[in-house]
Motif scaffolding. Structure first.
Motif, PDB file in Angstrom:
ATOM      1  N   HIS A   1      -0.766  -2.331 -15.693  1.00 50.23           N
ATOM      2  CA  HIS A   1      -0.979  -2.953 -14.380  1.00 50.23           C
ATOM      3  C   HIS A   1      -2.488  -3.097 -14.101  1.00 50.23           C
TER       4      HIS A   1
ATOM      5  N   ASN B   1       1.219  -8.228 -14.669  1.00 52.91           N
ATOM      6  CA  ASN B   1       1.290  -7.425 -13.450  1.00 52.91           C
ATOM      7  C   ASN B   1       2.583  -7.609 -12.674  1.00 52.91           C
TER       8      ASN B   1
ATOM      9  N   SER C   1       4.956  -5.362 -14.897  1.00 49.76           N
ATOM     10  CA  SER C   1       4.640  -3.929 -14.761  1.00 49.76           C
ATOM     11  C   SER C   1       4.800  -3.490 -13.307  1.00 49.76           C
ATOM     12  N   GLY C   2       4.533  -4.389 -12.367  1.00 44.11           N
ATOM     13  CA  GLY C   2       4.679  -4.068 -10.940  1.00 44.11           C
ATOM     14  C   GLY C   2       6.134  -3.809 -10.567  1.00 44.11           C
TER      15      GLY C   2
ATOM     16  N   PHE D   1       7.683  -0.325  -9.343  1.00 46.67           N
ATOM     17  CA  PHE D   1       8.395  -0.299  -8.059  1.00 46.67           C
ATOM     18  C   PHE D   1       9.711   0.467  -8.165  1.00 46.67           C
TER      19      PHE D   1
ATOM     20  N   LYS E   1       7.947   2.780  -1.619  1.00 47.39           N
ATOM     21  CA  LYS E   1       7.181   1.520  -1.655  1.00 47.39           C
ATOM     22  C   LYS E   1       7.874   0.457  -0.802  1.00 47.39           C
TER      23      LYS E   1
ATOM     24  N   LYS F   1       0.362  -6.003   0.719  1.00 48.95           N
ATOM     25  CA  LYS F   1      -0.235  -6.273  -0.592  1.00 48.95           C
ATOM     26  C   LYS F   1       0.481  -7.443  -1.259  1.00 48.95           C
TER      27      LYS F   1
ATOM     28  N   GLY G   1      -3.816  -2.130  -2.657  1.00 48.70           N
ATOM     29  CA  GLY G   1      -3.212  -1.460  -3.808  1.00 48.70           C
ATOM     30  C   GLY G   1      -3.686  -0.014  -3.921  1.00 48.70           C
TER      31      GLY G   1
END
Lengths: 163, 159
Positions: free
Chosen positions: B35, B79, B82-83, B87, B94, B103, B153
């Motif tokens: 990330h 990202n 990977s995000g 999560f 989150k 974000k 972030g």
């Protein structure tokens, strides 16, 4: 020796300021990441050109962006000192931190050597032609070492056992 | 099924549990590092283009930045994937965090901004690529939005 350095750093006013100021850590981290974007963005562009991509751009033109890469390096040095002064015990015996420092040195020595050896040829190299093997090697070494700096930086809390 | 139920279900899947509880550096730490690498690739490429549009390094032809969009998309997808993976490990916290939602919203604006730069600056055949005030304005908003996205972030890890 390491213990003495840690004890001395933790006794400094800077260290206390870092630990006691609310939001100091996330603010410094945010600036550190902005520095990362500047350094990787500009060094990456330069390295890709050395590797032979974007041949229509003269190398000297890309070097005009370098003051901004220097801003990134400065941001990261200052915030790096903030992290280290705040919690030196997290870094000083951490293998990942030493690996990060090692790759920072590789990246720095690589570009210093390259510019000393090929600086003139670099600046006068016109657009449109492919780069020689020596340029390509320097570009690959640079991009790989910067990514290694990033890798070991982010893996600091996980690779070492100091956190 | 409410949103809270859905988030709890995600967090309870075998995938999320393994990611969260594994002691391996190849699990959570590696996804987190990917990330960060994606961030450097995406925001780095975007920043270099933004600086040029703002008038730095004028010797670089703006057209030379056309391949940058491919680099930015590579960073974006690293990202995005990977995000999503990160999560799942903490879906309930989150998913209910205002910082996280902000974000995502700011990143959506960053992507729209990037797309508009491509349309306005790179797909305009006649005029010089960086002519007028609009490219400068878009470059400035791109830089500002990325700074906010990075700050949010980082704040997520402390809020």
């Amino acid at each position: 020796m390491a213990d003495l350095i840690v004890a001395w750093l933790k006794s400094t006013a800077l260290s206390r300021l870092v630990i006691e100021t609310p939001l100091m850590w996330p603010t410094a981290e945010t600036l550190h990441f902005i520095g990362v974007a500047l350094v990787i963005g500009i060094a990456g562009l330069f390295d890709l050109r050395l590797m032979g991509f974007m041949r229509q751009v003269p190398v000297a033109a890309i070097m005009q962006l370098r003051p901004w890469a220097a801003v990134g390096v400065l941001l990261n040095l200052v915030t790096g000192v903030i992290f280290f002064a705040g919690t030196p015990e997290q870094y000083i015996r951490n293998t990942a931190w030493w690996a990060k420092v090692f790759f920072l040195l590789v990246a720095t020595l690589n570009i210093a050597f390259f510019e000393t050896r090929y600086g003139r040829r670099l600046l006068t190299m016109p657009a449109g032609i492919d780069t020689p093997a020596s340029f390509k090697i320097a570009g690959v070494v640079s991009i790989v070492s910067w990514l290694a700096v990033l890798y070991f930086g982010r893996m600091l809390p996980f690779l070492g056992n100091a956190f | 099924m409410t949103l809270a139920d859905a988030l709890a279900w995600i967090e309870g899947t075998a995938f999320a549990v393994t990611l969260r509880e594994s002691a391996s550096i190849w699990a959570y730490p590696t996804v987190l590092t990917l990330h960060t690498i994606g961030l450097a690739v995406l925001v780095g490429a975007s920043t270099a283009l933004d600086l040029r549009l703002l008038g730095c390094a004028r010797a670089i032809p703006v057209a030379a930045f056309a391949p940058s969009f491919r680099v930015m998309w590579i960073g974006f997808w690293i990202n995005a994937v990977s995000g999503v993976v990160l999560f799942t490990a903490e879906a309930t916290t989150k998913g209910s965090s205002a910082t996280f939602v902000w974000k995502l919203g700011i990143i959506a604006l960053c992507v729209v901004n990037m797309w508009v730069i491509r349309r306005v600056v790179f797909e305009r055949p006649a005029a010089p690529l960086d002519a007028g005030a609009l490219p400068k304005l878009l470059a400035a908003s791109s830089l500002a939005l990325w700074v906010i996205a990075i700050a949010l972030g980082r704040w997520m890890a402390y809020a």
